[in-house]
Write a protein that holds these residues in place. Structure first.
Motif, short mmCIF file in Angstrom:
data_model
loop_
_atom_site.label_atom_id
_atom_site.label_comp_id
_atom_site.label_asym_id
_atom_site.label_seq_id
_atom_site.Cartn_x
_atom_site.Cartn_y
_atom_site.Cartn_z
N UNK A 84 0.65 -1.25 -0.10
CA UNK A 84 -0.14 -0.03 -0.06
C UNK A 84 0.83 1.35 -0.10
N UNK A 85 2.25 1.02 -0.28
CA UNK A 85 2.92 2.41 -0.08
C UNK A 85 3.11 3.33 -1.46
N UNK A 86 2.57 2.93 -2.41
CA UNK A 86 2.98 3.35 -3.79
C UNK A 86 2.10 4.70 -3.97
N UNK A 95 -6.95 3.30 -5.36
CA UNK A 95 -5.91 2.29 -6.01
C UNK A 95 -4.83 2.78 -5.90
N UNK A 96 -3.84 1.54 -5.54
CA UNK A 96 -2.51 1.80 -5.38
C UNK A 96 -1.50 1.07 -6.14
N UNK A 97 -0.49 1.71 -6.63
CA UNK A 97 0.39 1.27 -7.72
C UNK A 97 1.13 0.18 -7.02
N UNK A 98 1.40 -0.99 -7.85
CA UNK A 98 2.06 -2.10 -7.22
C UNK A 98 2.35 -2.85 -8.64
N UNK A 100 2.17 -5.91 -14.20
CA UNK A 100 1.28 -4.74 -13.55
C UNK A 100 0.28 -5.61 -12.55
N UNK A 101 0.13 -5.03 -11.31
CA UNK A 101 -0.60 -5.73 -10.22
C UNK A 101 -1.15 -4.58 -9.20
N UNK A 102 -1.62 -3.52 -9.79
CA UNK A 102 -2.22 -2.40 -8.84
C UNK A 102 -3.24 -3.16 -7.72
N UNK A 103 -3.40 -2.67 -6.59
CA UNK A 103 -4.12 -3.42 -5.67
C UNK A 103 -5.42 -2.05 -5.24
N UNK A 104 -6.54 -2.57 -4.81
CA UNK A 104 -7.56 -1.79 -4.55
C UNK A 104 -7.38 -1.71 -2.69
N UNK A 105 -7.11 -0.35 -2.11
CA UNK A 105 -7.15 -0.59 -0.72
C UNK A 105 -8.50 0.06 -0.17
N UNK A 106 -8.79 0.14 1.12
CA UNK A 106 -9.34 0.31 1.85
C UNK A 106 -9.18 1.51 3.04
N UNK A 107 -10.03 2.33 3.47
CA UNK A 107 -9.93 3.17 4.28
C UNK A 107 -11.35 3.55 4.98
N UNK A 108 -11.27 3.80 6.34
CA UNK A 108 -12.50 4.57 6.92
C UNK A 108 -12.37 5.95 7.67
N UNK A 109 -13.36 6.48 7.82
CA UNK A 109 -13.14 7.79 8.44
C UNK A 109 -14.73 7.97 9.14
N UNK A 110 -14.48 9.06 10.23
CA UNK A 110 -15.86 9.57 10.75
C UNK A 110 -16.15 10.71 10.27
N UNK A 142 -4.19 -6.20 4.53
CA UNK A 142 -4.58 -6.99 3.26
C UNK A 142 -5.32 -5.91 2.33
N UNK A 143 -5.28 -5.96 1.13
CA UNK A 143 -6.05 -5.10 0.26
C UNK A 143 -7.62 -5.29 0.31
N UNK A 144 -8.45 -4.37 -0.28
CA UNK A 144 -9.78 -4.82 -0.19
C UNK A 144 -10.38 -5.95 -1.04
N UNK A 145 -9.76 -6.34 -2.06
CA UNK A 145 -9.89 -7.46 -3.07
C UNK A 145 -9.04 -8.38 -2.49
N UNK A 146 -9.39 -9.48 -2.01
CA UNK A 146 -8.87 -10.73 -1.58
C UNK A 146 -8.66 -11.84 -2.66
#
Length: 687
Positions: free
Chosen positions: A437-439, A458-461, A468-478, A489-493
Motif C-alpha cells: 500500500x506504499x505506492x 487504487x495503489x500502484x504495485x 502490472x498488479x495494482x491493488x485496491x485499498x480500503x480506509x474508513x473515516x468518521x 490486506x487489500x480490499x480485494x482478496x
C-alpha cells in the motif's frame, strides 16, 4: 495595429454629475471624489464559458427507452484548478515587456478585457490608466490577434492597449483595489479618500460610481479580495499583521454593502510588514494575504493562505500554508499589486520596484512544478457536497510528489473549494513504511453508510514477476477528512499474486437480494494482460473475494462512476458516466456520456447522447479540450440518484479535462463541472 499604444484621454469634471453626487450606503452619505460615470471603450468586458447540449435520444433501440436531457458545462477548470504543486514559494522575476507608462502611484490587477488574463490598473496624479496585457508565445515577439492566450508555461507579456482617463480629484483619493464588488461578473474599482470609499462598478456600459463609509476608522492599508469565495470581493484592512475583514453582503444590483466580519492577528511574531496584497495565490477561489516584509535591506513575500472564514495561515501546522519568497538582492517593492496575469488562475505580482536604485515595471510570475487533478468522485452528505480526486501533491515537509487523494467541498455542487491543509493521507513511502500500500494513490471512491465513510483507492504495485498488479485499498473515516487505512490486506482478496486491479467503481445497494450491498467494479489484469471488468458484491465494506467475481459487459473506458435511479413506475436503472470518442472536421475529441443497465452488469448507451463539455474553441483550453475520468454526485456516494418532484432527474457531473488520458498531457489536467437534467420515457423497457 494592436502592437501600437492606443491612448484615449477623457476629462471628466465634477460638473459631469451636477456639481457632485451624494449617495447613501454603509453608514450615511458620502461624496464621490470623481464623477458619477466613467464611460469609454473597450472596457469592461466579461466572457461566458458555459456550453450547452440538449436532445431526445433513444437508448437501447425498440426494447429500450427515450431520454430527454438538457445539460450545461461551466468550463474546463470550473471545479478544480491546480496549475502548481506548491504556491507562492517560487517566482520568476522579470521586467514587464511592451510599451507602457512607469507604474508610479497605486496599482491594481484584474481582468478588464475578458480574455482571462489580468490587466494592470494604474492611478497616478489624477490619471487612471488601464494597461491591457496579452500573453504571447515564449520567444515570439510578434503579437498575433488570434493567439492572445497563454501557452502553458509562457511568461512573456506585452501591453496591447493603454487606455487613460483623466479624473478630477476632490482631494487625496487613492486606488485601493480592483475586483467584482457587486457580483455581476464585471470587475470594479475601489478608491479611498480619508474614510470615504468610492466604488466604480463595471458593467457593459462602463463604470458607475457609488460612495460609502465603513463602520469605524480603517487603520492600516486597505485591499480588495474575494475572501469567502462567493464571487464577490471583500474589503481587507491590515495594520501590520492585525487583519480586519469587511464581508460583502451586497444583495441589490448596482449597489455595494459591507459589514465588519472579523479582526485577527496573523503572521509571525516580530515580523516587519511594510505592505500587504490580497489575491488568490493557490487557485482555491479564496483570497490569500501576501505580506511584503523588510529585513535589513532585503524584502520577502510571505503568503498566508485564506480558509474562507476570515482566517489566514496555518490551521494544521502544515508549512505548505506558510510560503515565503525572498526577493533578489537590490530589489525593493514600491507600488505593487497581485492578480492573475498569466491566465492560469494563480495570482502573480506586478508593479513598480526599485532595482539597484532604478525604477522599473516588474513582474513576479508565479511558478513551480506543474500539478493536476483527475479521477473525480462526487457525493452529497446532508447539505454539503464533497469531491474527492487524485492529484500530484507536495509540500515543504514531503520529499515525494506522487499521486495523492485530495478533497474539495461545495455548498451547492457548482462552486468548489479545495481543502488545502493536507491530502487525505500521505503515501506509504513518504512515511517510511513498506508494503503493498506504499505506492502512489488515486481513484478515490467513497460511500457514507451508517455514519461511516468508506473509501476505496487504487495503489500502484508490481507483482512478484514484475507484472502490472495494482491493488485496491480500503480506509474508513468518521468525518470524511481524517482517514485510517486498512493495511493488513487489500480490499480485494485474491490468492493469485499475478493478478492486478485498477480504476474501481463502487456503489451501495441496500436491498441486494443476497445481502451483499457493497458492489465493487474493477478492471483486472493477469500476467500483464487486461481481462476486462468484473463486479464483486460483498456483505462487508472492506473485503471483496475475487472468487465471487462476475463478468460485466459493455463497460466503456476506465476510471468513471456508477449510480442508479428509480423511474416513476418503480423500475431501477443503473447509470454510468463515461466518455464518447467523436470525430469532425476539427479532428478526434471526447465528450461525456452516460451508459445504462437494467441489472448492473450489462451496460449500453448511444453515440448520440452527448453531454455538454469543454468549449473546444476556447483558446485558454488549448491543453484541456478532451474529457476523461468522469464522476457525478449521488446521495451519500452510494450511487443513489433521487428523482425531482415531477419525476425528472438532476445530476451534477465532473470531467477531468486534458488532451489525453495519460502521459505528459495529464500533468495539465484540471476538473470541470456541469449539470444535466433528464427524463425517461416509460413506455417500454428491455428485458
Amino acid at each position: 495595429m494592436l502592437s501600437a499604444v492606443l491612448i484615449v484621454t477623457l476629462l471628466i469634471t465634477a460638473a459631469a454629475c451636477g456639481g457632485g453626487s451624494r449617495w447613501k450606503d454603509n453608514g450615511g452619505p458620502a461624496e464621490l471624489p470623481f464623477a458619477e460615470k466613467i464611460e469609454y471603450a473597450p472596457l469592461p468586458v466579461k466572457t461566458d464559458p458555459v456550453t450547452h447540449e440538449a436532445a431526445t435520444v433513444n437508448i437501447g433501440g425498440e426494447d429500450g427507452f427515450d431520454i430527454t436531457y438538457d445539460s450545461e458545462f461551466y468550463g474546463w477548470r470550473s471545479a478544480i484548478n491546480r496549475p502548481y504543486i506548491r504556491y507562492a514559494r517560487f517566482f520568476a522575476e522579470k521586467e514587464l515587456e511592451g510599451e507602457m507608462p512607469l507604474l508610479t502611484g497605486q496599482n491594481a490587477i484584474a481582468d478588464f478585457s475578458g480574455d482571462g488574463i489580468g490587466d494592470i490598473v494604474n492611478f497616478s496624479e489624477g490619471t487612471l490608466t488601464f494597461i491591457i496585457l496579452r500573453a504571447i508565445e515564449g520567444g515570439d515577439t510578434i503579437f498575433r490577434e488570434t493567439e492572445i492566450y497563454l501557452v502553458y508555461g509562457s511568461n512573456e507579456y506585452m501591453a496591447v492597449d493603454t487606455v487613460s482617463v483623466k479624473l478630477t480629484q476632490s482631494s487625496g483619493a487613492e486606488l485601493r483595489g480592483a475586483g467584482d464588488l457587486d457580483g455581476n461578473g464585471y470587475n470594479d474599482l475601489l478608491f479611498m479618500d480619508g474614510n470615504v470609499f468610492s466604488a466604480y462598478l463595471g458593467s457593459a456600459d462602463g463604470f458607475t460610481g457609488t460612495a460609502f463609509r465603513l463602520e469605524g476608522k480603517q487603520k492600516g492599508r486597505v485591499r480588495v479580495g474575494d475572501v469567502d469565495g462567493d464571487g464577490k470581493a471583500e474589503i481587507v484592512v491590515a495594520d501590520g499583521y492585525d487583519v480586519a475583514v469587511y464581508r460583502n453582503v451586497q444583495t441589490e444590483a448596482g449597489a455595494v454593502k459591507f459589514e465588519f466580519a472579523s479582526r485577527k492577528k496573523v503572521g509571525p511574531s516580530g515580523g516587519n510588514a511594510v505592505d500587504f496584497l490580497c489575491a488568490d495565490m493557490n487557485c482555491d477561489k479564496r483570497a490569500d494575504l501576501i505580506f511584503v516584509e523588510k529585513s535589513g535591506k532585503k524584502y520577502k513575500f510571505r503568503t498566508l493562505f485564506g480558509h474562507g472564514d476570515g482566517s489566514f495561515g496555518t490551521n494544521s501546522g502544515n508549512k505548505n500554508l506558510y510560503s515565503v519568497y525572498e526577493l533578489a538582492s537590490g530589489t525593493q517593492p514600491v507600488s505593487i499589486a497581485a492578480g492573475d496575469i498569466s491566465g492560469n488562475g494563480a495570482a502573480d505580482i506586478a508593479g513598480l520596484v526599485k532595482r539597484k536604485g532604478e525604477d522599473v515595471n516588474a513582474l513576479f510570475f508565479s511558478e513551480d512544478d506543474i500539478a493536476y487533478d483527475y479521477s473525480l468522485y462526487g457525493m452529497k452528505v446532508g447539505d454539503e457536497y464533497l469531491l474527492y480526486s487524485g492529484c500530484r501533491w507536495q509540500d515543504a515537509n514531503t520529499t515525494g510528489d506522487g499521486d495523492h487523494i485530495m478533497l474539495s467541498t461545495s455548498p451547492d455542487g457548482i462552486r468548489w473549494y479545495r481543502y488545502i491543509d493536507a491530502p487525505m493521507f500521505l503515501l506509504g513511502y513518504e512515511t517510511g513504511d513498506e508494503g503493498w500500500w506504499t505506492g502512489n494513490t488515486l481513484e478515490p471512491e467513497v460511500l457514507f453508510v451508517d455514519g461511516v465513510y468508506h473509501m476505496y483507492w487504487q495503489c500502484t504495485y508490481t507483482t512478484p514477476n514484475g507484472c502490472y498488479g495494482d491493488k485496491i485499498g480500503y480506509a474508513r473515516s468518521d468525518d470524511g477528512i481524517h482517514w485510517t487505512r486498512k493495511t493488513d490486506e487489500p480490499a480485494i482478496i485474491c490468492d493469485d499474486p499475478e493478478v492486478g486491479f485498477n480504476h474501481e467503481e463502487v456503489i451501495y445497494v441496500a436491498d441486494d437480494p443476497d445481502g451483499k450491498p457493497y458492489w465493487l467494479y474493477t478492471g483486472h489484469h493477469i500476467n500483464n494482460a487486461f481481462c476486462g471488468h468484473i463486479r464483486i458484491r460483498s456483505s462487508e465494506p472492506d473485503r471483496f473475494l475475487y472468487s465471487d467475481r462476475e463478468p460485466t459487459g459493455g463497460f466503456s473506458e476506465i476510471g468513471n462512476q456508477i449510480g442508479y435511479f428509480t423511474t416513476q413506475d418503480g423500475r431501477r436503472i443503473f447509470a454510468r458516466i463515461t466518455f464518447l470518442v467523436l470525430n469532425d472536421e476539427k479532428g478526434s475529441y471526447t465528450v461525456p456520456t452516460i451508459q445504462f443497465s437494467y441489472d448492473g452488469l450489462s451496460f449500453f448507451g448511444s453515440i448520440d447522447f452527448k453531454l455538454a463539455s469543454v468549449d473546444r474553441d476556447d483558446p485558454h483550453a488549448a491543453n484541456n479540450k478532451n474529457v476523461y475520468f468522469l464522476g457525478f454526485v449521488t446521495e451519500n456516494g452510494t450511487g443513489l440518484i433521487p428523482s425531482n418532484e415531477d419525476g425528472s432527474f438532476s445530476l451534477i457531473y465532473f470531467a477531468t479535462t486534458s488532451n489525453a488520458p495519460g502521459g505528459e498531457p495529464v500533468f495539465r489536467a484540471e476538473a470541470g463541472v456541469g449539470v444535466v437534467n433528464f427524463t425517461i420515457s416509460e413506455d417500454q423497457y428491455g428485458q
